[in-house]
Design an enzyme around this catalytic site. Structure first.
Site, PDB file in Angstrom:
ATOM      1  N   ASP A   8      21.051  69.520 -67.374  1.00  0.00           N
ATOM      2  CA  ASP A   8      20.261  70.252 -66.335  1.00  0.00           C
ATOM      3  C   ASP A   8      19.939  68.768 -65.359  1.00  0.00           C
ATOM      4  O   ASP A   8      19.105  68.103 -65.924  1.00  0.00           O
ATOM      5  CB  ASP A   8      18.836  70.861 -66.611  1.00  0.00           C
ATOM      6  CG  ASP A   8      19.678  72.226 -67.278  1.00  0.00           C
ATOM      7  OD1 ASP A   8      20.479  72.623 -67.010  1.00  0.00           O
ATOM      8  OD2 ASP A   8      18.696  72.836 -68.209  1.00  0.00           O
ATOM      9  N   HIS A  62      23.115  71.716 -63.919  1.00  0.00           N
ATOM     10  CA  HIS A  62      22.323  72.844 -63.086  1.00  0.00           C
ATOM     11  C   HIS A  62      21.296  72.276 -62.008  1.00  0.00           C
ATOM     12  O   HIS A  62      20.696  71.221 -62.615  1.00  0.00           O
ATOM     13  CB  HIS A  62      21.562  74.031 -64.056  1.00  0.00           C
ATOM     14  CG  HIS A  62      20.578  74.569 -63.302  1.00  0.00           C
ATOM     15  ND1 HIS A  62      21.028  75.698 -62.612  1.00  0.00           N
ATOM     16  CD2 HIS A  62      19.206  74.759 -63.654  1.00  0.00           C
ATOM     17  CE1 HIS A  62      19.815  76.331 -62.049  1.00  0.00           C
ATOM     18  NE2 HIS A  62      18.854  75.855 -62.658  1.00  0.00           N
ATOM     19  N   CYS A 109      18.450  80.723 -62.155  1.00  0.00           N
ATOM     20  CA  CYS A 109      17.784  79.397 -63.107  1.00  0.00           C
ATOM     21  C   CYS A 109      17.387  80.105 -64.191  1.00  0.00           C
ATOM     22  O   CYS A 109      17.906  81.263 -64.436  1.00  0.00           O
ATOM     23  CB  CYS A 109      16.511  78.866 -62.131  1.00  0.00           C
ATOM     24  SG  CYS A 109      15.613  77.487 -62.918  1.00  0.00           S
ATOM     25  N   GLU A 167      20.914  77.170 -57.417  1.00  0.00           N
ATOM     26  CA  GLU A 167      20.070  78.481 -56.943  1.00  0.00           C
ATOM     27  C   GLU A 167      20.616  78.959 -55.769  1.00  0.00           C
ATOM     28  O   GLU A 167      20.138  78.116 -54.566  1.00  0.00           O
ATOM     29  CB  GLU A 167      18.530  77.864 -57.027  1.00  0.00           C
ATOM     30  CG  GLU A 167      17.734  78.797 -56.521  1.00  0.00           C
ATOM     31  CD  GLU A 167      16.507  78.450 -56.118  1.00  0.00           C
ATOM     32  OE1 GLU A 167      16.413  77.224 -55.239  1.00  0.00           O
ATOM     33  OE2 GLU A 167      15.484  78.941 -56.610  1.00  0.00           O
ATOM     34  N   HIS A 198      12.478  83.671 -59.665  1.00  0.00           N
ATOM     35  CA  HIS A 198      11.170  83.400 -59.333  1.00  0.00           C
ATOM     36  C   HIS A 198      10.471  84.585 -58.933  1.00  0.00           C
ATOM     37  O   HIS A 198       9.219  84.261 -58.605  1.00  0.00           O
ATOM     38  CB  HIS A 198      11.370  82.228 -58.244  1.00  0.00           C
ATOM     39  CG  HIS A 198      11.650  81.139 -58.751  1.00  0.00           C
ATOM     40  ND1 HIS A 198      12.939  80.405 -58.467  1.00  0.00           N
ATOM     41  CD2 HIS A 198      11.180  80.105 -59.682  1.00  0.00           C
ATOM     42  CE1 HIS A 198      13.086  79.182 -58.983  1.00  0.00           C
ATOM     43  NE2 HIS A 198      12.101  79.164 -59.993  1.00  0.00           N
ATOM     44  N   LEU A 206      -7.788  79.079 -63.364  1.00  0.00           N
ATOM     45  CA  LEU A 206      -7.383  79.825 -62.198  1.00  0.00           C
ATOM     46  C   LEU A 206      -5.917  80.545 -62.608  1.00  0.00           C
ATOM     47  O   LEU A 206      -5.537  81.671 -62.157  1.00  0.00           O
ATOM     48  CB  LEU A 206      -7.210  78.972 -61.298  1.00  0.00           C
ATOM     49  CG  LEU A 206      -6.348  79.402 -59.832  1.00  0.00           C
ATOM     50  CD1 LEU A 206      -7.444  80.507 -59.245  1.00  0.00           C
ATOM     51  CD2 LEU A 206      -6.025  78.825 -58.822  1.00  0.00           C
TER      52      LEU A 206
HETATM   53  N1  GLN Z   1      17.680  75.215 -68.840  1.00  0.00           N
HETATM   54  C1  GLN Z   1      16.600  75.192 -68.154  1.00  0.00           C
HETATM   55  C2  GLN Z   1      16.083  76.646 -68.316  1.00  0.00           C
HETATM   56  O1  GLN Z   1      16.859  77.529 -68.542  1.00  0.00           O
HETATM   57  C3  GLN Z   1      16.665  75.084 -66.798  1.00  0.00           C
HETATM   58  C4  GLN Z   1      15.402  75.205 -65.944  1.00  0.00           C
HETATM   59  C5  GLN Z   1      15.280  74.585 -64.510  1.00  0.00           C
HETATM   60  O2  GLN Z   1      16.405  74.261 -64.065  1.00  0.00           O
HETATM   61  N2  GLN Z   1      14.193  74.280 -63.966  1.00  0.00           N
HETATM   62  O3  GLN Z   1      14.834  76.852 -68.342  1.00  0.00           O
HETATM   63 ZN    ZN Z   2      16.791  75.794 -62.357  1.00  0.00          ZN
END
Ligand code: GLN
Ligand code: ZN
Length: 766
Positions: free
Chosen positions: A607, A649, A734, A673, A702, A17
């Site tokens: 992260d 992050h 991100c 984010e 996204h 899919l």
């Molecule tokens: N350092 C990771 C990236 O840039 C962080 C991704 C995430 O926060 N999901 O892909």
């Molecule tokens: Zn992220």
């Protein structure tokens, strides 16, 4: 004894899919072809369950993107901004526009918001409600799917997200608006859907009301009563099954038991004591069917048949066998597809493989339990016991040195408080006001993925692979220099996934080839399996960070995944407490941080996007979770010198209720984010007077949409109004791995230019 499955993975055995969706979005296949792929997947899933002998098989558990978005479309809950698009006429294209945003022929519409599905790593699209929201029976997908299965000779149990949960999950722009006020217009649509399903022949319908796993208010409890009374009144013969999962019913138990439904589902994996509570509850009626969720829908370990049988025996003491169903704890959406696919490789040693069960095996476990009970097939039970015993005894699981290390007492505070570190770091790094950076990954192009695939298949040597990655890294460093970002990254080209990469370098993990689980839309993750004590045999990222730093005068961030995220995004052990495993990972990451520092890396990002999603669903358990989770982060970060700048992050999170814990993490810089929510998520930091530096995301990565300079400027100015200027960083939401280079280039150029422009303006003012 009847067997029932709450839902089955839908991405396809080998992610068919995903592949079809992505081809369709690129205009490489047409809609008929896409629908054909979907149809095959559904048929395969249904037939698999049917042929295994499952009694109640779900339909409408398939989705082209997300089951909550399906529900929005079913009830015609389509935000105004999508109503003017030219592809209005085509339901599926409208649906994808809602999921992914739409930028074509003068149209420029942002996607719906996405957030985590309860405490899983699945993401759903948040329904959007207006004050006078109208609902209509818009998409008939659920009916179509029922018919599709019927054509195969399978009478399925359609699954609907229940109306109360649907309203609970949605969002309204008006703060004082009570979403439950919409029930009056929503319920009739549900009644029409049910009526239509019944007309087609449906006798059983599963209503997922996982809001019952949460702390809901009295009004919501009454709403549940109201909804299911209406359904029971209108459809007295329908077998209504209400499910909730991921938690105990706790104080919603009486409500759940008093619902006028035929069957109630219990997640006995997350709530082992629930069955006893139900059976001894004064509101429990022996006429209610209990669906016993004994097979873990969210983890990959073989079921403990003895335990499951104990539950069934206990239930049998109180109610007739025909009122006991055995089931999965939740939808198998959260499980990989089939362990048998792992047959021809040595990724998973055969002894470990014998401890596991994926979705297909879980189906077989259900029917095995049925055979033990109904046909007294005790050899099946013995085999299961033997496998579990082998696991318990295995020397692979226990490492005495790791156990000693986790016992040792560590200081987990940084040497000096933040305000001291900040001055030292500003002096040391000499960054401009509003420093610009990215979150780590750069586009994982087809080429990059092909190199990795070729390397894994041993079609190219390690040297060749490294050389290719070095070239890509160098090009990325040059790119970042050219567009004049301030803090660079190496691009993470050597990583398939931010957790898998580390898992592969750490001991205690195994990997699958096809153990994919849907994360959102066409995106899947392949969570590692943590089976034993975790340690780091050697440095994991130092080589790449050091190489990237050698190419440039600008600082390059070292990029690590934090322990809570590694834990949260892996399949974890079920033989020791989570926090124990997390601490082992934290100690390994701490060693890596110290090695990066030693190698001359001055900024290290750890992260932790998954900290928030790890929160227990009930607030009374939050503080103990936050305590160990934050401590684990601090284990990783606290060993460095004052001048070394630690970043963290987080994404897709709301921070309001955990902001003090985030402050306790004491990262020098946090990037978050915020762009999709138009900086709404920043308020938590502002209200709390969060002292450390923050990079609120100004680019929604996204979506394929490229933000204009004006949009970025608006967002940044919003941040400038509420945060001390010297604490602000400028960055995307991100990582950029899912984006392509041309989007990335324009977006980041805009981002840097806006930062420069506002920097200049602000500096003139000073
Ligand atoms: N350092 C990771 C990236 O840039 C962080 C991704 C995430 O926060 N999901 O892909
Ligand atoms: Zn992220």
């Amino acid at each position: 004894m009847k067997t029932s499955v709450l839902g089955f993975p839908r991405i396809g055995k080998k992610r068919e899919l995903k592949k079809a969706l992505e081809l369709y979005w690129k205009d490489n296949i047409n809609q008929t072809e896409l629908i054909e792929v979907a149809k095959k997947i559904k048929q395969e899933n249904w037939l698999l369950q049917k042929n295994s002998g499952i009694d109640f098989i779900a339909s409408n558990d398939f989705s082209f993107y997300d089951q909550v978005l399906d529900t929005s479309l079913m009830v015609g809950c389509i935000p105004e901004r999508f109503k003017t698009l030219e592809h209005q006429a085509n339901e599926l294209d409208l649906y994808f526009a809602m999921a992914r945003g739409y930028q074509k022929n003068q149209h420029d519409v942002v996607a719906m918001e996405m957030t985590k599905w309860f405490d899983t790593n699945y993401h759903y699209l948040v329904p959007e409600f207006e004050e006078n929201q109208e609902f209509t029976f818009f998409s008939s997908k659920v009916i179509q799917e029922y018919k599709e299965a019927k054509e195969l000779g399978i009478a399925t149990k359609p699954v609907l997200i229940g109306p109360v949960t649907f309203l609970h999950l949605g969002k309204s722009k008006h703060p004082n608006f009570n979403k439950l006020s919409l029930l009056g217009t929503l319920l009739p649509v549900y009644l029409s859907v049910i009526e239509q399903l019944c007309l087609e022949g449906a006798t059983h319908i599963q209503f997922d009301e996982p809001c019952l796993a949460l702390a809901i208010n009295e009004e919501q409890q009454q709403a549940l009563q109201f909804v299911y009374t209406a359904i029971a009144t209108k459809f007295p013969d329908l077998i209504t099954i209400v499910t909730s999962y991921f938690n105990d019913y706790e104080d919603n138990l009486t409500t759940a038991l008093q619902l006028p439904v035929k069957a109630l589902h219990l997640d006995l994996i997350e709530a082992p004591l629930l069955l006893h509570k139900v059976l001894t509850h004064t509101s429990f009626s022996k006429n209610t069917i209990l669906s016993l969720g004994v097979i873990d829908g969210r983890n990959i370990w073989k079921n403990n048949f003895e335990t499951s049988l104990q539950y069934i025996e206990e239930a049998k003491k109180h109610l007739p066998s025909e009122n006991i169903w055995i089931s999965t704890s939740c939808s198998l959406l959260h499980s990989p597809y089939d362990l048998d696919l792992e047959d021809n490789n040595f990724n998973i040693p055969s002894d470990i493989k014998n401890w596991l069960a994926f979705a297909k095996q879980k189906i077989q476990e259900l029917t095995s339990l049925q055979k033990i009970i109904d046909e007294n097939q005790l050899d099946i039970l013995e085999k299961n016991k033997e496998a579990l015993l082998q696991k318990k005894k295995s020397l692979k699981i226990h490492n005495p040195q790791v156990k000693v290390n986790t016992q040792q007492k560590l200081c987990i505070e940084r040497e000096s408080p933040f305000y001291v570190r900040q001055q030292l770091q500003k002096h040391n790094l000499q960054l401009p006001l509003f420093p610009t950076t990215t979150i780590g990954s750069f586009p994982q192009t087809k080429e990059v993925r092909k190199w990795r695939a070729d390397y894994k298949k041993q079609h190219i040597s390690e040297d060749t692979y490294d050389e290719l990655l070095r070239k890509e890294t160098e090009a990325t460093i040059r790119f970042q220099e050219n567009i004049d970002l301030d803090v660079l990254v190496h691009g993470e080209f050597e990583r398939n996934d931010m957790v898998e990469y580390f898992g592969e370098k750490l001991e205690g993990f195994v990997f699958t080839h096809f153990g994919w689980v849907q994360s959102y839309g066409s995106r899947c993750v392949k969570p590692p399996i943590i089976f034993g004590d975790v340690y780091r045999p050697e440095p994991m990222t130092v080589k790449w960070a050091q190489y990237a730093q050698s190419l440039t005068q600008k600082p390059v961030k070292g990029m690590l995944t934090g322990p809570v995220t590694i834990l949260q995004w892996s399949f974890i052990r079920n033989d020791q407490p989570k926090q124990e495993t997390c601490k082992q990972i934290a100690l390994a990451i701490r060693e890596e941080v110290l090695d990066l520092e030693k190698a001359g890396i001055q900024i290290i990002q750890i992260d932790e996007p998954a900290i928030r999603e790890g929160l227990p669903l009930r607030k009374n358990q939050w503080s103990s979770y936050l305590q160990w989770a934050i401590d684990c982060f601090k284990i990783t970060a606290s060993g460095v010198q004052n001048t070394t700048q630690i970043h963290t992050h987080m994404c897709y999170s709301e921070f309001n209720d955990i902001i003090s814990s985030i402050a306790h993490m004491d990262a020098d810089v946090i990037t978050i984010e915020t762009s999709r929510s138009h900086m709404e998520l920043l308020h938590a930091f502002v209200d709390f007077k969060y002292p450390n530096e923050i990079g609120p995301g100004v680019y929604d990565i996204h979506s394929p949409r490229v933000p204009t300079s004006e949009e970025i400027e608006t967002l940044l100015k919003k941040a400038m109004q509420v945060l001390p200027h010297e604490n602000i960083w400028v960055n995307p939401d991100c990582g950029l791995k899912t984006r392509n280079w041309s989007e990335t280039k324009t977006a980041l150029e805009n981002l840097v230019n806006v930062a420069k422009k506002l920097r200049k303006k602000t500096e003139v003012l000073v």
